[in-house]
Design an enzyme around this catalytic site. Structure first.
Site, PDB file in Angstrom:
ATOM      1  N   TYR A 186      11.095   9.126   1.454  1.00  0.00           N
ATOM      2  CA  TYR A 186      11.114   8.092   0.425  1.00  0.00           C
ATOM      3  C   TYR A 186      11.595   8.559  -1.120  1.00  0.00           C
ATOM      4  O   TYR A 186      11.653   7.791  -2.006  1.00  0.00           O
ATOM      5  CB  TYR A 186       9.571   7.658   0.419  1.00  0.00           C
ATOM      6  CG  TYR A 186       8.918   6.961   1.119  1.00  0.00           C
ATOM      7  CD1 TYR A 186       9.359   5.857   2.022  1.00  0.00           C
ATOM      8  CD2 TYR A 186       7.988   7.774   2.060  1.00  0.00           C
ATOM      9  CE1 TYR A 186       8.660   5.350   3.122  1.00  0.00           C
ATOM     10  CE2 TYR A 186       7.490   7.194   3.175  1.00  0.00           C
ATOM     11  CZ  TYR A 186       7.697   6.051   3.660  1.00  0.00           C
ATOM     12  OH  TYR A 186       7.231   5.674   4.553  1.00  0.00           O
ATOM     13  N   HIS A 239      12.820  -2.512   2.521  1.00  0.00           N
ATOM     14  CA  HIS A 239      11.946  -1.069   2.973  1.00  0.00           C
ATOM     15  C   HIS A 239      12.874  -0.048   2.373  1.00  0.00           C
ATOM     16  O   HIS A 239      14.375   0.007   2.580  1.00  0.00           O
ATOM     17  CB  HIS A 239      11.981  -0.920   4.365  1.00  0.00           C
ATOM     18  CG  HIS A 239      11.156  -2.197   5.074  1.00  0.00           C
ATOM     19  ND1 HIS A 239       9.711  -2.077   4.681  1.00  0.00           N
ATOM     20  CD2 HIS A 239      11.421  -3.533   5.545  1.00  0.00           C
ATOM     21  CE1 HIS A 239       9.375  -3.193   5.195  1.00  0.00           C
ATOM     22  NE2 HIS A 239      10.005  -3.740   5.762  1.00  0.00           N
ATOM     23  N   ALA A 268       2.840  -0.725   4.770  1.00  0.00           N
ATOM     24  CA  ALA A 268       2.545  -0.754   6.314  1.00  0.00           C
ATOM     25  C   ALA A 268       1.905  -2.029   6.629  1.00  0.00           C
ATOM     26  O   ALA A 268       2.052  -2.544   7.804  1.00  0.00           O
ATOM     27  CB  ALA A 268       1.214   0.295   6.472  1.00  0.00           C
ATOM     28  N   PRO A 304       0.709  -1.182   0.013  1.00  0.00           N
ATOM     29  CA  PRO A 304      -0.101   0.083  -0.033  1.00  0.00           C
ATOM     30  C   PRO A 304       0.612   1.363  -0.066  1.00  0.00           C
ATOM     31  O   PRO A 304       1.818   1.562   0.789  1.00  0.00           O
ATOM     32  CB  PRO A 304      -0.884   0.018   1.612  1.00  0.00           C
ATOM     33  CG  PRO A 304      -0.207  -1.223   2.184  1.00  0.00           C
ATOM     34  CD  PRO A 304       0.476  -1.995   1.122  1.00  0.00           C
ATOM     35  N   ASN A 305       0.319   2.313  -0.655  1.00  0.00           N
ATOM     36  CA  ASN A 305       0.828   3.636  -0.748  1.00  0.00           C
ATOM     37  C   ASN A 305       2.226   3.698  -1.481  1.00  0.00           C
ATOM     38  O   ASN A 305       2.756   4.828  -1.859  1.00  0.00           O
ATOM     39  CB  ASN A 305       1.080   4.303   0.350  1.00  0.00           C
ATOM     40  CG  ASN A 305      -0.416   4.533   1.150  1.00  0.00           C
ATOM     41  OD1 ASN A 305      -1.141   4.747   0.392  1.00  0.00           O
ATOM     42  ND2 ASN A 305      -0.484   3.939   2.191  1.00  0.00           N
ATOM     43  N   ARG A 310       4.659  12.514  -2.464  1.00  0.00           N
ATOM     44  CA  ARG A 310       4.643  12.923  -1.168  1.00  0.00           C
ATOM     45  C   ARG A 310       5.768  12.659  -0.408  1.00  0.00           C
ATOM     46  O   ARG A 310       6.451  11.535  -0.700  1.00  0.00           O
ATOM     47  CB  ARG A 310       3.403  12.865  -0.379  1.00  0.00           C
ATOM     48  CG  ARG A 310       2.119  13.173  -1.173  1.00  0.00           C
ATOM     49  CD  ARG A 310       1.682  14.574  -0.522  1.00  0.00           C
ATOM     50  NE  ARG A 310       1.905  14.769   0.562  1.00  0.00           N
ATOM     51  CZ  ARG A 310       0.876  14.462   1.655  1.00  0.00           C
ATOM     52  NH1 ARG A 310      -0.226  14.118   1.216  1.00  0.00           N
ATOM     53  NH2 ARG A 310       0.815  14.833   2.900  1.00  0.00           N
ATOM     54  N   GLU A 359      12.821  -9.248   1.786  1.00  0.00           N
ATOM     55  CA  GLU A 359      11.991  -8.062   2.447  1.00  0.00           C
ATOM     56  C   GLU A 359      12.833  -6.812   2.224  1.00  0.00           C
ATOM     57  O   GLU A 359      13.897  -6.909   2.426  1.00  0.00           O
ATOM     58  CB  GLU A 359      11.766  -8.124   4.114  1.00  0.00           C
ATOM     59  CG  GLU A 359      10.893  -7.094   4.684  1.00  0.00           C
ATOM     60  CD  GLU A 359      11.095  -7.064   6.240  1.00  0.00           C
ATOM     61  OE1 GLU A 359      12.032  -7.824   6.755  1.00  0.00           O
ATOM     62  OE2 GLU A 359      10.019  -6.267   6.889  1.00  0.00           O
ATOM     63  N   ASN A 384       8.111  -5.451  -0.630  1.00  0.00           N
ATOM     64  CA  ASN A 384       7.843  -4.263   0.141  1.00  0.00           C
ATOM     65  C   ASN A 384       6.466  -4.296   0.551  1.00  0.00           C
ATOM     66  O   ASN A 384       5.604  -3.896  -0.339  1.00  0.00           O
ATOM     67  CB  ASN A 384       8.291  -3.098  -0.383  1.00  0.00           C
ATOM     68  CG  ASN A 384       8.333  -1.943   0.486  1.00  0.00           C
ATOM     69  OD1 ASN A 384       7.808  -1.854   1.834  1.00  0.00           O
ATOM     70  ND2 ASN A 384       8.962  -0.802   0.335  1.00  0.00           N
ATOM     71  N   ARG A 401      12.906   4.238  12.897  1.00  0.00           N
ATOM     72  CA  ARG A 401      11.671   5.057  12.822  1.00  0.00           C
ATOM     73  C   ARG A 401      10.950   4.848  14.198  1.00  0.00           C
ATOM     74  O   ARG A 401      11.373   4.254  15.286  1.00  0.00           O
ATOM     75  CB  ARG A 401      10.944   4.920  11.416  1.00  0.00           C
ATOM     76  CG  ARG A 401      11.928   5.371  10.394  1.00  0.00           C
ATOM     77  CD  ARG A 401      11.218   5.032   8.690  1.00  0.00           C
ATOM     78  NE  ARG A 401       9.942   6.206   8.770  1.00  0.00           N
ATOM     79  CZ  ARG A 401       9.179   5.947   7.854  1.00  0.00           C
ATOM     80  NH1 ARG A 401       9.274   5.030   7.114  1.00  0.00           N
ATOM     81  NH2 ARG A 401       7.949   6.812   7.890  1.00  0.00           N
TER      82      ARG A 401
HETATM   83  O1  CA2 Z   1      10.247   2.028   4.061  1.00  0.00           O
HETATM   84  C1  CA2 Z   1       9.596   1.267   3.432  1.00  0.00           C
HETATM   85  O2  CA2 Z   1      10.019   0.972   2.356  1.00  0.00           O
HETATM   86  C2  CA2 Z   1       8.024   1.171   4.003  1.00  0.00           C
HETATM   87  O3  CA2 Z   1       7.642  -0.207   3.926  1.00  0.00           O
HETATM   88  C3  CA2 Z   1       7.390   2.234   3.529  1.00  0.00           C
HETATM   89  C4  CA2 Z   1       5.685   2.025   3.855  1.00  0.00           C
HETATM   90  C5  CA2 Z   1       5.742   2.332   5.395  1.00  0.00           C
HETATM   91  O4  CA2 Z   1       4.387   2.075   6.018  1.00  0.00           O
HETATM   92  C6  CA2 Z   1       6.829   1.006   6.113  1.00  0.00           C
HETATM   93  O5  CA2 Z   1       6.716   1.273   7.427  1.00  0.00           O
HETATM   94  C7  CA2 Z   1       8.169   1.186   5.451  1.00  0.00           C
HETATM   95  C8  CA2 Z   1       4.912   3.429   3.528  1.00  0.00           C
HETATM   96  C9  CA2 Z   1       4.859   3.374   2.007  1.00  0.00           C
HETATM   97  C10 CA2 Z   1       4.331   4.721   1.525  1.00  0.00           C
HETATM   98  O6  CA2 Z   1       4.791   5.146   0.626  1.00  0.00           O
HETATM   99  C11 CA2 Z   1       4.962   6.732   0.559  1.00  0.00           C
HETATM  100  C12 CA2 Z   1       5.311   7.188  -0.612  1.00  0.00           C
HETATM  101  C13 CA2 Z   1       5.096   8.427  -0.827  1.00  0.00           C
HETATM  102  C14 CA2 Z   1       4.352   9.263  -0.253  1.00  0.00           C
HETATM  103  C15 CA2 Z   1       3.566   8.775   0.936  1.00  0.00           C
HETATM  104  C16 CA2 Z   1       3.854   7.334   1.319  1.00  0.00           C
END
Ligand code: CA2
Length: 144
Positions: A22, A99, A76, A9-10, A17, A97, A73, A106
């Protein structure tokens, strides 16, 4: 060799954003980088992204019998999903895995990973390079 790269997700919002966490590279750019790397190391690659836990479970199950490695990946869902953990265990395909951010540096809730229990390695905090490193790991493992 065939590698499936799964993003949860996301991650389709990459580059749009939170660039401080990221980066500024978009999901489409990431897909291109992964496809280019797959060509360079001589592996077949399939890319998949979903915001839905059940769809991620379905995709992992579909890989059974036709995929040699999974880069995942789970976003969340990393920190919550026993369903994704169970799917990875069920198919028993070597999985890494990934990230983008350093989850261990974090919030406390991001330091918990269910998915990690079914993975042969975790790459965290290496930015987008982590995906390519995970592909290299799976290729080396497959060759030996
Ligand atoms: O660091 C990572 O790759 C995560 O898997 C990214 C997830 C987060 O929930 C994990 O704790 C760590 C979130 C991905 C959200 O990506 C976004 C990208 C741009 C703007 C907002 C969110």
């Amino acid at each position: 060799m065939k590698i499936l790269v799964i993003n949860g997700p996301n991650l389709n919002m990459l580059g749009i954003r939170e660039p401080d966490i990221y980066g500024r590279t978009t999901y489409a750019d990431l897909c291109r980088l992964i496809e280019q790397h797959a060509d360079e190391i001589g592996v077949q690659v399939e890319l998949y992204q979903s915001n839905h836990e059940g769809d991620l479970v379905d995709k992992i199950q579909e890989a059974y019998g036709n995929t040699d490695g999974i880069v995942i990946n789970p976003g969340a869902y990393t920190h919550t999903s026993v369903a994704i953990l169970d799917a990875l265990k069920a198919v028993a395909i070597p999985a890494v895995e990934v990230h983008i951010s350093d989850v261990d540096a974090r919030e406390e809730f991001r330091q918990i990973s269910y998915v990690r229990l079914a993975c042969c390695a975790t790459i965290s905090g290496h930015g987008l390079d982590g995906y390519m490193e995970a592909m290299d790991l799976l290729r080396e493992r497959n060759a030996s």
